[in-house]
Design a protein around this motif. Structure first.
Motif, mmCIF file in Angstrom:
data_model
loop_
_atom_site.group_PDB
_atom_site.id
_atom_site.type_symbol
_atom_site.label_atom_id
_atom_site.label_comp_id
_atom_site.label_asym_id
_atom_site.label_seq_id
_atom_site.Cartn_x
_atom_site.Cartn_y
_atom_site.Cartn_z
ATOM 1 N N ASP A 153 1.017 3.418 2.259
ATOM 2 C CA ASP A 153 1.386 3.843 3.620
ATOM 3 C C ASP A 153 2.889 4.010 3.794
ATOM 4 O O ASP A 153 3.360 4.984 4.352
ATOM 5 N N SER A 172 -0.070 8.038 -6.594
ATOM 6 C CA SER A 172 -0.006 8.523 -5.203
ATOM 7 C C SER A 172 0.338 10.015 -5.121
ATOM 8 O O SER A 172 0.554 10.533 -4.027
ATOM 9 N N SER A 191 0.840 -1.202 0.000
ATOM 10 C CA SER A 191 0.000 0.000 0.000
ATOM 11 C C SER A 191 0.875 1.253 0.000
ATOM 12 O O SER A 191 2.087 1.182 0.127
#
Ligand code: SF4
Length: 436
Positions: free
Chosen positions: A356, A388, A354
């Motif tokens: 993160d 992102s 992900s």
């Protein structure tokens, strides 16, 4: 595209390696004439790269085992087994090759590969097709982190000159929990069995332990060096710090000469921090380059330093998030090597899983290195990072730093967005954000 015999291909590849060797020898001779602290730190880097080419040349000329692998797949194992390897995906991106890159990108265009593919990999395919990459006797593939790399894998696996070469691929699971790492330790074990089968050599576990202990020291020194780069002003420029990654993971893995060089880097940086001697006389902007090192970055970096008193204080390749490896037994060593390969290295660390981790790394870099600006170059191959970008901007906004998003560039092909265009965009940004 040139169609020629095996001998012609081999000769072309050898000619290129000899040219690289000459380039490094000349550069080293020039460096040896100078005796500044900086040139002393550069010399081992040039020596390590020269040695890399010399070993490759010897393997090809003497028809010895030569491993083609991808970046940083358990280099400690290769070293412990005394097997020379080159990096398929980065073989053509060494300092000596910058002078050929435009000509070769133009040749590469003739292969008709999709232009929105990562040029690092397009060029690797061109090097294989043209014979500029030496033909190995065995291959170890990495099947992560990006789709583009899987494309290269298929090209390597099916190329008419390479398809009969024995190869082994590590199977990357998606997660990173203990069960996953245990499984992946088995994949590392597979690397060892494959190499033993191909070379007739046997891995000496004690020798592996010795190499890993040395490489652990190198990771500790690397982390220590990065802490010194937090100082304001930053003690060194970016060109030098960007070399830690290839030294530790490619050229001199587990080699005490690399440890000595890292100690010198730390020592020199410590002294500069103590005497408040920054790399730039008046450092004004501290930049995070939020991507990997690329071939034209040297020019851009020199321009940032001279025009804007800006220093790239951290980037993705120089960041050091590695876990030290437990050397108690074979399983812990394989598991630790597997973790580095599967989860920790550049590109892999940022691309798999992900967003993160990508974002928390960025938050940490901004905070620790007291950044004023972040440059996410939005490399055309990095579909994940482009997706992102909104989140990256948000992290920058929350941290109160400028996000100098350069639009779309190809970090390995300076023709895609020209350096002049990039400089122009950055200049406008820096002025608008009050950093100029
Ligand atoms: S630079 Fe990005 S797109 Fe290119 S191989 Fe690495 S992860 Fe893949």
């Amino acid at each position: 595209m040139v169609v020629d015999s095996k001998t012609e291909r081999r000769e072309r590849g050898l000619r290129r390696i000899r040219e690289e060797i000459d380039w490094y020898k000349t550069t080293l001779k020039e460096l040896d004439k100078l005796t500044t602290d900086e040139t002393k730190l550069w010399a081992p880097l040039m020596r390590a790269q020269l040695e890399q080419y010399e070993k490759t040349l010897r393997c090809v000329e003497e028809r010895k085992p030569l491993l083609a692998s991808y970046w940083s797949i358990c280099p400690e194992v290769y070293r412990a087994m005394d097997i020379h390897y080159f990096n398929v995906q980065g073989h053509h991106f060494q300092q000596s090759q910058a002078r050929f890159v435009i000509r070769e990108l133009e040749e590469c265009d003739k292969l008709g590969l999709a232009r929105d593919n990562c040029s690092l990999l397009r060029l690797a395919m061109y090097y294989i097709a043209s014979g500029l990459m030496p033909t190995p006797t065995m291959i170890i593939h990495k099947l992560e982190p990006c789709d583009a790399l899987l494309g290269l894998h298929e090209a390597v696996r099916t190329h008419k000159e390479w398809r009969d070469i024995p190869h082994y691929s590590l199977d990357p699971p998606y997660w990173e929990d203990d069960r996953t790492l245990d499984y992946y330790a088995g994949e590392v074990n597979g690397v060892v069995s494959f190499l033993e089968e191909q070379t007739g050599k046997k891995l000496d576990v004690d020798r592996l332990r010795e190499i890993i202990k040395e490489s652990n020291k190198q990771y500790e020194l690397w982390a220590e060096y990065n802490e010194l780069r937090r100082a304001v002003p930053c003690p060194h420029g970016y060109d030098l710090s960007a070399q830690l990654y290839p030294m530790v993971q490619i050229f001199w893995t587990g080699d005490p000469r690399c440890t000595a060089w890292l100690r010198d880097m730390v020592g020199d940086a410590e002294e500069r921090v103590r005497t408040k001697k920054g790399w730039l006389e008046r450092e004004k902007v501290r930049v995070i380059w939020f991507d990997v090192y690329c071939i034209w970055l040297r020019d851009l970096n020199a321009w940032l330093e001279q025009e804007w008193a800006a220093n790239i204080v951290m980037d993705m390749s120089s960041y050091c998030p590695y876990t030290l490896i437990d050397t108690s037994n074979e399983h812990t060593m394989f598991k630790g090597l597997g973790k580095r390969t599967l989860c920790d290295q550049i590109m892999v660390r940022q691309v798999r899983g992900s967003a993160d981790r990508l974002l928390s790394d960025l938050q940490r870099m901004i905070k620790d290195h007291k950044a004023d600006a972040v440059i996410p170059p939005t490399h055309i191959g990095h579909k994940d990072q482009i997706a992102s970008l909104g989140l990256i901007r948000e992290v920058c906004r929350d941290a109160g730093v400028a996000c100098l998003d350069m639009g779309m560039v190809d970090i390995f092909d300076p023709r895609y967005t020209t350096i002049d265009e990039i400089k122009d965009r950055l200049s406008r940004y820096l002025i608008t954000m009050g950093l100029g």
